[in-house]
Design a protein around this motif. Structure first.
Motif, PDB file in Angstrom:
ATOM      1  N   GLY A   1       0.780  -1.233   0.000  1.00  0.00           N
ATOM      2  CA  GLY A   1       0.000   0.000   0.000  1.00  0.00           C
ATOM      3  C   GLY A   1       0.809   1.278   0.000  1.00  0.00           C
ATOM      4  N   ASP A   2       2.135   1.161  -0.066  1.00  0.00           N
ATOM      5  CA  ASP A   2       2.968   2.363  -0.094  1.00  0.00           C
ATOM      6  C   ASP A   2       2.956   2.998  -1.478  1.00  0.00           C
ATOM      7  N   ALA A   3       3.005   4.311  -1.530  1.00  0.00           N
ATOM      8  CA  ALA A   3       3.161   5.028  -2.796  1.00  0.00           C
ATOM      9  C   ALA A   3       4.655   5.115  -3.094  1.00  0.00           C
ATOM     10  N   VAL A   4       5.086   4.594  -4.230  1.00  0.00           N
ATOM     11  CA  VAL A   4       6.510   4.488  -4.552  1.00  0.00           C
ATOM     12  C   VAL A   4       6.784   5.193  -5.875  1.00  0.00           C
ATOM     13  N   PHE A   5       7.776   6.091  -5.857  1.00  0.00           N
ATOM     14  CA  PHE A   5       8.121   6.815  -7.065  1.00  0.00           C
ATOM     15  C   PHE A   5       9.629   6.894  -7.230  1.00  0.00           C
ATOM     16  N   THR A   6      10.085   6.887  -8.486  1.00  0.00           N
ATOM     17  CA  THR A   6      11.491   7.115  -8.775  1.00  0.00           C
ATOM     18  C   THR A   6      11.917   8.429  -8.133  1.00  0.00           C
ATOM     19  N   ALA A   7      13.139   8.439  -7.630  1.00  0.00           N
ATOM     20  CA  ALA A   7      13.660   9.640  -6.963  1.00  0.00           C
ATOM     21  C   ALA A   7      13.422  10.874  -7.825  1.00  0.00           C
ATOM     22  N   GLY A   8      12.908  11.920  -7.206  1.00  0.00           N
ATOM     23  CA  GLY A   8      12.643  13.167  -7.912  1.00  0.00           C
ATOM     24  C   GLY A   8      11.202  13.303  -8.360  1.00  0.00           C
ATOM     25  N   LEU A   9      10.475  12.190  -8.431  1.00  0.00           N
ATOM     26  CA  LEU A   9       9.084  12.254  -8.885  1.00  0.00           C
ATOM     27  C   LEU A   9       8.104  12.373  -7.725  1.00  0.00           C
TER      28      LEU A   9
ATOM     29  N   HIS B   1      -9.544   4.123  -2.643  1.00  0.00           N
ATOM     30  CA  HIS B   1      -9.070   2.854  -3.188  1.00  0.00           C
ATOM     31  C   HIS B   1      -7.608   2.541  -2.893  1.00  0.00           C
ATOM     32  N   ASN B   2      -6.786   3.536  -2.639  1.00  0.00           N
ATOM     33  CA  ASN B   2      -5.366   3.266  -2.443  1.00  0.00           C
ATOM     34  C   ASN B   2      -4.714   4.386  -1.642  1.00  0.00           C
ATOM     35  N   ARG B   3      -3.451   4.178  -1.331  1.00  0.00           N
ATOM     36  CA  ARG B   3      -2.743   5.131  -0.484  1.00  0.00           C
ATOM     37  C   ARG B   3      -2.574   6.488  -1.170  1.00  0.00           C
ATOM     38  N   VAL B   4      -2.433   6.482  -2.481  1.00  0.00           N
ATOM     39  CA  VAL B   4      -2.290   7.755  -3.197  1.00  0.00           C
ATOM     40  C   VAL B   4      -3.525   8.635  -2.982  1.00  0.00           C
ATOM     41  N   GLU B   5      -4.712   8.039  -3.116  1.00  0.00           N
ATOM     42  CA  GLU B   5      -5.943   8.792  -2.879  1.00  0.00           C
ATOM     43  C   GLU B   5      -6.035   9.230  -1.417  1.00  0.00           C
ATOM     44  N   LEU B   6      -5.505   8.390  -0.528  1.00  0.00           N
ATOM     45  CA  LEU B   6      -5.535   8.720   0.899  1.00  0.00           C
ATOM     46  C   LEU B   6      -4.665   9.939   1.188  1.00  0.00           C
ATOM     47  N   VAL B   7      -3.492  10.007   0.552  1.00  0.00           N
ATOM     48  CA  VAL B   7      -2.608  11.161   0.733  1.00  0.00           C
ATOM     49  C   VAL B   7      -3.301  12.427   0.233  1.00  0.00           C
ATOM     50  N   ARG B   8      -3.954  12.314  -0.918  1.00  0.00           N
ATOM     51  CA  ARG B   8      -4.673  13.478  -1.457  1.00  0.00           C
ATOM     52  C   ARG B   8      -5.736  13.954  -0.468  1.00  0.00           C
ATOM     53  N   TYR B   9      -6.481  13.012   0.095  1.00  0.00           N
ATOM     54  CA  TYR B   9      -7.526  13.363   1.065  1.00  0.00           C
ATOM     55  C   TYR B   9      -6.901  14.049   2.277  1.00  0.00           C
ATOM     56  N   ALA B  10      -5.789  13.490   2.770  1.00  0.00           N
ATOM     57  CA  ALA B  10      -5.148  14.044   3.966  1.00  0.00           C
ATOM     58  C   ALA B  10      -4.650  15.465   3.730  1.00  0.00           C
ATOM     59  N   ILE B  11      -4.091  15.700   2.540  1.00  0.00           N
ATOM     60  CA  ILE B  11      -3.604  17.044   2.217  1.00  0.00           C
ATOM     61  C   ILE B  11      -4.781  18.010   2.090  1.00  0.00           C
ATOM     62  N   ASP B  12      -5.875  17.529   1.497  1.00  0.00           N
ATOM     63  CA  ASP B  12      -7.089  18.357   1.413  1.00  0.00           C
ATOM     64  C   ASP B  12      -7.538  18.815   2.797  1.00  0.00           C
ATOM     65  N   LYS B  13      -7.365  17.935   3.795  1.00  0.00           N
ATOM     66  CA  LYS B  13      -7.811  18.230   5.155  1.00  0.00           C
ATOM     67  C   LYS B  13      -6.731  18.921   5.987  1.00  0.00           C
TER      68      LYS B  13
END
Length: 214
Positions: A116-124, A195-207
């Motif tokens: 469930g972790d959001a993983v991106f290439t360094a810099g992204l 549905h996933n951690r990415v959407e969860l991060v978006r929600y958390a930032i919104d709040k």
């Protein structure tokens, strides 16, 4: 499941994953094939190339997630273009690696996406977070009295997710087991109908839960 139209690359990725102990339940050379076999093999993670002959990796991501199999998508692409990354994330991809990533980086990314972790290439990662902040700056919708209520612990975990901590780091910070953190995140996803951690991060930032007050 590995989805890539280049047989040598597809086979190499599948082999590397299998040799690391990750079960490869299927491979596909295009988006239609991926969507056709996914319900039968039920992968937990789909490693998807961005450039496919019939559908874009973004479209394939949306289609696979639309099957409601509970899988997560890791994009593995030759492109590091910012718009490609953002389009993939908006479609629901949990991670995005460029193909120059090493074997161990790929294996680690698949395992983390599975968890469930959001993983991106360094810099992204900073690019994605910056986009979420931009979207979060838009006028918020009117408050809805039906918004699900999170427990204090769920809110605490969500705050740390928004700050970019992994489940392991959150568990250490709160003196909880990794499994307990996963359960809190899953409960939060269910309550918020995300549905996933990415959407969860978006929600958390919104709040505003990614601030530094804790």
């Amino acid at each position: 499941m590995v989805v890539d139209d280049h047989p040598m690359w597809r086979d190499a990725v599948a082999r590397d994953l299998a040799e690391s102990g990750i079960e490869v339940v299927g491979t596909a050379g295009d988006g239609a094939q991926a969507a056709r076999i996914a319900p039968a093999v039920r992968p937990t993670v789909a490693v998807v190339d961005l450039q496919l002959p019939d559908l874009s990796g973004v479209a394939v991501t949306a289609r696979l997630l639309g099957l409601d199999l509970g899988l997560r998508v890791l994009i593995l692409s030759a492109s590091g273009e910012h718009q490609d990354v953002l389009d993939a994330v908006k479609a629901g991809a949990t991670g995005y690696l460029v193909k120059s990533a090493g074997r161990e980086e790929l294996i680690d990314a698949v395992r983390r996406v599975h968890n469930g972790d959001a993983v991106f290439t360094a810099g992204l990662a900073g690019l994605v977070l910056g986009e979420y902040r931009r979207l979060a700056a838009a006028p918020p919708p009117a408050d809805d009295d039906d918004t699900p209520r999170l427990t204090e612990r769920e809110t605490e975990v969500l705050r740390l997710v928004a700050k970019g901590l992994t489940y392991k780091q959150i568990a250490a910070r709160l003196t909880l087991s990794h499994r307990t953190v996963q359960n809190h995140v899953q409960n939060t996803l269910n309550k918020l109908q995300l549905h996933n951690r990415v959407e969860l991060v978006r929600y958390a930032i919104d709040k505003g839960l990614d601030d530094d007050e804790r």
